[in-house]
Design an enzyme around this catalytic site. Structure first.
Site, PDB file in Angstrom:
ATOM      1  N   HIS A  15     -11.217   8.374 -11.948  1.00  0.00           N
ATOM      2  CA  HIS A  15     -10.694   8.328 -12.818  1.00  0.00           C
ATOM      3  C   HIS A  15      -9.825   9.475 -12.394  1.00  0.00           C
ATOM      4  CE1 HIS A  15     -13.298   5.259 -14.217  1.00  0.00           C
ATOM      5  NE2 HIS A  15     -12.258   4.999 -14.819  1.00  0.00           N
TER       6      HIS A  15
ATOM      7  N   GLU B 164     -12.973   1.820   1.093  1.00  0.00           N
ATOM      8  CA  GLU B 164     -12.158   1.611   0.113  1.00  0.00           C
ATOM      9  C   GLU B 164     -12.283   0.435  -0.325  1.00  0.00           C
ATOM     10  OE1 GLU B 164      -7.924   1.037   1.337  1.00  0.00           O
ATOM     11  OE2 GLU B 164      -8.211   3.063   0.948  1.00  0.00           O
TER      12      GLU B 164
ATOM     13  N   CYS C 133       0.909  -0.995   0.117  1.00  0.00           N
ATOM     14  CA  CYS C 133       0.126  -0.322   0.198  1.00  0.00           C
ATOM     15  C   CYS C 133       0.586   1.495  -0.097  1.00  0.00           C
ATOM     16  CB  CYS C 133      -0.811  -0.512   1.289  1.00  0.00           C
ATOM     17  SG  CYS C 133      -1.750   1.165   1.543  1.00  0.00           S
TER      18      CYS C 133
HETATM   19  N1  LIG Z   1      -7.535   1.871   8.618  1.00  0.00           N
HETATM   20  C1  LIG Z   1      -6.328   1.563   7.156  1.00  0.00           C
HETATM   21  N2  LIG Z   1      -6.034   0.513   6.906  1.00  0.00           N
HETATM   22  C2  LIG Z   1      -5.651   0.918   5.444  1.00  0.00           C
HETATM   23  C3  LIG Z   1      -5.798   1.279   4.562  1.00  0.00           C
HETATM   24  C4  LIG Z   1      -6.503   3.152   5.074  1.00  0.00           C
HETATM   25  O1  LIG Z   1      -6.812   3.352   3.921  1.00  0.00           O
HETATM   26  N3  LIG Z   1      -6.977   2.413   6.211  1.00  0.00           N
HETATM   27  N4  LIG Z   1      -5.826   1.228   2.923  1.00  0.00           N
HETATM   28  C5  LIG Z   1      -5.200   0.166   2.289  1.00  0.00           C
HETATM   29  C6  LIG Z   1      -4.751   0.307   1.889  1.00  0.00           C
HETATM   30  O2  LIG Z   1      -5.097   0.887   0.511  1.00  0.00           O
HETATM   31  C7  LIG Z   1      -5.064  -1.155   0.717  1.00  0.00           C
HETATM   32  O3  LIG Z   1      -5.194  -1.693  -0.435  1.00  0.00           O
HETATM   33  C8  LIG Z   1      -5.981  -2.152   0.878  1.00  0.00           C
HETATM   34  O4  LIG Z   1      -6.349  -2.831   2.341  1.00  0.00           O
HETATM   35  P1  LIG Z   1      -7.481  -4.514   2.682  1.00  0.00           P
HETATM   36  O5  LIG Z   1      -8.332  -3.590   3.348  1.00  0.00           O
HETATM   37  O6  LIG Z   1      -6.424  -4.677   3.544  1.00  0.00           O
HETATM   38  O7  LIG Z   1      -7.244  -4.539   1.069  1.00  0.00           O
HETATM   39  P2  LIG Z   1      -7.556  -6.272   0.952  1.00  0.00           P
HETATM   40  O8  LIG Z   1      -7.957  -6.468  -0.274  1.00  0.00           O
HETATM   41  O9  LIG Z   1      -6.266  -6.431   0.339  1.00  0.00           O
HETATM   42  O10 LIG Z   1      -8.185  -7.165   1.870  1.00  0.00           O
HETATM   43  P3  LIG Z   1      -8.236  -8.351   1.943  1.00  0.00           P
HETATM   44  O11 LIG Z   1     -10.267  -7.948   3.342  1.00  0.00           O
HETATM   45  O12 LIG Z   1      -7.869  -8.734   3.229  1.00  0.00           O
HETATM   46  O13 LIG Z   1      -8.838  -9.042   1.026  1.00  0.00           O
HETATM   47  C9  LIG Z   1      -4.678  -0.768   3.411  1.00  0.00           C
HETATM   48  N5  LIG Z   1      -4.672  -0.790   5.066  1.00  0.00           N
END
Ligand SMILES: Nc1nc2c(c(=O)[nH]1)N=C([C@H](O)[C@H](O)COP(=O)(O)OP(=O)(O)OP(=O)(O)O)CN2
Length: 189
Positions: free
Chosen positions: A67, A135, A23
């Site tokens: 975008h 997100e 990330c």
């Molecule tokens: N508290 C936060 N934690 C994380 C954020 C955030 O904005 N706030 N963002 C990220 C990353 O942008 C990441 O791309 C997203 O991470 P995650 O939620 O872990 O996504 P996954 O698809 O990998 O999650 P799984 O549910 O494990 O598939 C990271 N953390």
């Protein structure tokens, strides 16, 4: 009573300084879902907190991130130059573009939009209650008014690229907000 309207945008970012290596070191994107909740002490002539259609400026705001690459203004000059050169649509943000960062920033701007909206259909005291930014399907952040104490920025710190501004149907809307102009709504017939 509360009402909620959902908006969406496809956005790209890097979140510097976070624990996840993927990330913090890589440009990546998400299909964001933004839930904007408003509250009021009274219903209008249509038995609504406010008509969802009056959130048109909020739609323009959130679509400005669609975008688009969201760049934190603490990035290096070199990186910002790269974004500017190769991305027509980019937003420069005074806060890192984590889900939390977006929810704080959007809360701040939407709050200003609502406060600068003149209601004409006997609405009550309409105010922004929360902004929840999803997100991913499983991860989100929600900002409430008290959370604004965690940050300090103002509207001038948020900058939309020319590529974004060119697509605004009302090109002056952001300038009007910066100038604290009131967005008037027509009285229903
Ligand atoms: N508290 C936060 N934690 C994380 C954020 C955030 O904005 N706030 N963002 C990220 C990353 O942008 C990441 O791309 C997203 O991470 P995650 O939620 O872990 O996504 P996954 O698809 O990998 O999650 P799984 O549910 O494990 O598939 C990271 N953390």
């Amino acid at each position: 009573m509360n009402i909620t309207k959902i908006f969406r945008f496809e956005g790209a970012h890097i979140v510097r300084g976070c624990s996840s290596v993927r990330c913090r070191e890589n440009i990546h994107g998400h299909s964001y879902r933004v839930e904007v909740s408003l509250e009021s002490d009274r219903l209008d002539n249509g038995f609504m907190v406010m008509d969802f259609s009056l959130l048109s400026k909020v739609k323009v705001l959130i679509d400005s991130f669609d975008h688009s690459y969201s760049v934190w203004d603490k990035e290096s000059e070199e990186f910002m130059q790269m974004v500017d050169t190769f991305n027509k649509r980019h937003v420069t943000m005074p806060i890192s573009p984590s889900a939390e960062g977006y929810s704080l920033l959007l809360f701040y701007v939407i709050d200003r939009i609502i406060k600068n909206t003149s209601f004409a259909n006997n609405e009550g005291h309409v105010q922004l209650f929360s902004v929840k930014v999803h997100e991913t399907e499983t991860g989100s952040a929600t900002c409430f008014a008290k959370d604004m104490e965690m940050v300090f920025f103002d509207l001038n710190d948020l900058k939309f690229s020319e590529g974004i501004q060119k697509e605004w149907k009302t090109p002056t809307w952001w300038h009007d907000l910066l100038q604290n102009k009131v967005f008037e709504n027509e009285k229903p017939i």
